[in-house]
Scaffold this active site. Structure first.
Site, short mmCIF file in Angstrom:
data_model
loop_
_atom_site.label_atom_id
_atom_site.label_comp_id
_atom_site.label_asym_id
_atom_site.label_seq_id
_atom_site.Cartn_x
_atom_site.Cartn_y
_atom_site.Cartn_z
N LYS A 38 12.69 -0.82 0.62
CA LYS A 38 11.33 -0.37 0.29
C LYS A 38 11.01 0.96 0.97
O LYS A 38 10.35 1.83 0.39
CB LYS A 38 10.34 -1.46 0.74
N LYS A 74 -14.91 -18.71 -20.14
CA LYS A 74 -13.97 -19.60 -19.48
C LYS A 74 -12.98 -20.18 -20.49
O LYS A 74 -13.36 -20.67 -21.56
CB LYS A 74 -14.73 -20.74 -18.80
N ASN A 105 -3.44 -14.12 -3.60
CA ASN A 105 -2.40 -14.55 -2.67
C ASN A 105 -3.05 -15.02 -1.37
O ASN A 105 -4.28 -15.03 -1.24
CB ASN A 105 -1.38 -13.43 -2.43
N PHE A 165 3.93 -2.02 4.60
CA PHE A 165 4.25 -3.35 5.11
C PHE A 165 5.16 -4.05 4.11
O PHE A 165 5.01 -3.87 2.90
CB PHE A 165 2.98 -4.19 5.30
N LYS A 190 10.26 3.98 -1.82
CA LYS A 190 8.84 4.35 -1.94
C LYS A 190 8.48 5.57 -1.09
O LYS A 190 7.31 5.90 -0.94
CB LYS A 190 7.96 3.15 -1.63
#
Length: 402
Positions: free
Chosen positions: A338, A290, A211, A324, A342
């Site tokens: 969240k 690959k 990301n 976060f 959590k």
């Protein structure tokens, strides 16, 4: 708070020497007694007279120039100081100290010093990130030396990046806090674990899923934890950032490696700040060779990675757990969900589509939400300052709720 405090300033050769003159002036104006030792290279930039005028004391630069025959100058100076600051500190001088080399007045007296030693590096950004320099900084930190992190900005060499000597006003603030015995660092004696950056999930030897996380916010949180007095463990995915001085850096690649690293330190942690952007999915099969391009479409089968934050929430005993939430829509709603699902103590929510912050930016704008219902918006500011305000608020709110 600096009245009659004895500060010894060691000045080494770099363009930032002019800031050292201002530092002596500001320390003297704050009531400190200041003496200055210069290297020969420093004298190429500024003459000793400038420091003599600002400090109202003799300036030392020659090991064999004994101004007082009743004492040995470098031993007497080392014994005199309540605090020794090396500013600016070049890569060369840092390397000499790390290896115990004493070939001039400044390096010789530092080997004899028993007072706390602070080093304020100033150099080109690439020099600051060089493995040899980072090794030397780590060696000195383990020896008890503490570092004043260089600022990011326009450097004399033309580069923009980390390496600029911290501003004199900020150094004076740090000195003042050091001597102010009534101020205790809020995280002194605490252990803080910070995760940062992206994870990388391999598809084959040349491809992976990841990301856009730069790791900047997590690294800022780790630096803030150190500045607030914590023993800090930074568990980092692949990023191109130099680690803050004073942290123990653990490098990982995948979500599984990050989970294991966090679990290794979790039981002893007081605070865990989970700022890493961990991949939610990974390839079900990692190809040893690959994958060759084929005609037409193809598909990649993915499987869920372990939810690290949820796992920590389920295991939590006395730890304070900070998460976060990087969202693109309904950020606060998802963040609050969240927080509950959590079992977190705090959630830091940011909308990554906000032009004032997000991935890769040097600034961020976030909302801090606590389990007790407190909700605080932190407007756009540099991530370093934001991290310090966030951690200070978290510690204070946690203390008040005990």
């Amino acid at each position: 708070m600096l009245a009659n405090k004895k500060v010894l300033l060691c000045v080494t050769g770099g363009i930032a020497v002019y800031k050292a003159v201002a530092l002596v002036s500001k320390l003297s104006q704050s009531g400190a007694q200041v003496k200055v030792v210069m290297t020969r290279s420093a004298m190429e930039f500024v003459q000793p007279l400038s420091f003599q005028v600002m400090s109202r004391n003799d300036v030392y630069y020659d090991t064999f120039d004994e101004k007082d025959s009743s004492v040995i100058a470098h031993i007497d100076l080392a014994d005199w100081a309540d605090l020794i600051i090396v500013a600016p500190a070049t890569a060369n001088f840092i390397g000499k100290l790390a290896n115990g080399i004493a070939d001039d007045m400044a390096s010789t007296l530092l080997l004899a010093a028993t007072a706390p030693v602070w080093i304020a590096p100033a150099m080109n950004v690439h020099m600051y990130e060089h493995p040899a320099v980072l090794r030397n900084i780590d060696t000195l930190y383990k020896d008890g030396v503490r570092f004043i992190e260089p600022s990011e900005g326009f450097l004399a060499c033309g580069y923009v990046g980390k390496g600029r000597l911290e501003e004199p006003e900020r150094i004076v603030e740090l000195v003042d806090s050091f001597f102010n015995e009534t101020v205790k660092l809020p995280l002194a004696g605490k252990k803080v674990v910070v995760t940062a950056g992206p994870t990388l999930e391999r598809i084959d030897p040349v491809r992976y899923i990841s990301n856009f996380s730069s790791g900047k916010m997590g690294y800022a949180m780790a630096q803030a934890a150190v500045e607030l007095g914590a023993e800090t463990i930074l568990i980092s995915g692949p990023v191109s950032l130099a680690p803050p001085a004073g942290v123990e850096l653990i490098r990982v690649e995948s979500a599984a490696e990050m989970l294991q690293a966090v679990l290794d330190y979790y039981s002893a942690a007081d605070y865990v700040v989970k700022s890493a952007a961990v991949a939610d999915y990974r390839p079900k099969t990692i190809h040893e060779q690959k994958m060759k391009k084929k005609e037409g479409e193809t598909s990649l089968e993915l499987e869920r990675t372990t939810d690290i934050l949820k796992t920590l929430g389920e295991m939590k005993t006395t730890q304070r757990l900070v998460g976060f939430a990087a969202e693109t829509t309904d950020a606060l709603t998802y963040g609050k969900g969240k927080l509950e699902s959590k079992n977190l103590d705090w959630i830091i929510v940011n909308d990554v589509t906000d032009p004032a912050g997000g991935f890769g930016s040097d600034e961020n704008v976030v909302t801090l939400i606590s389990r007790s219902g407190i909700e605080i918006l932190f407007p756009a500011m540099e991530k370093k300052e934001l991290a310090k305000q966030l951690l200070t608020t978290i510690v204070q709110e946690g203390t008040d709720s005990l």
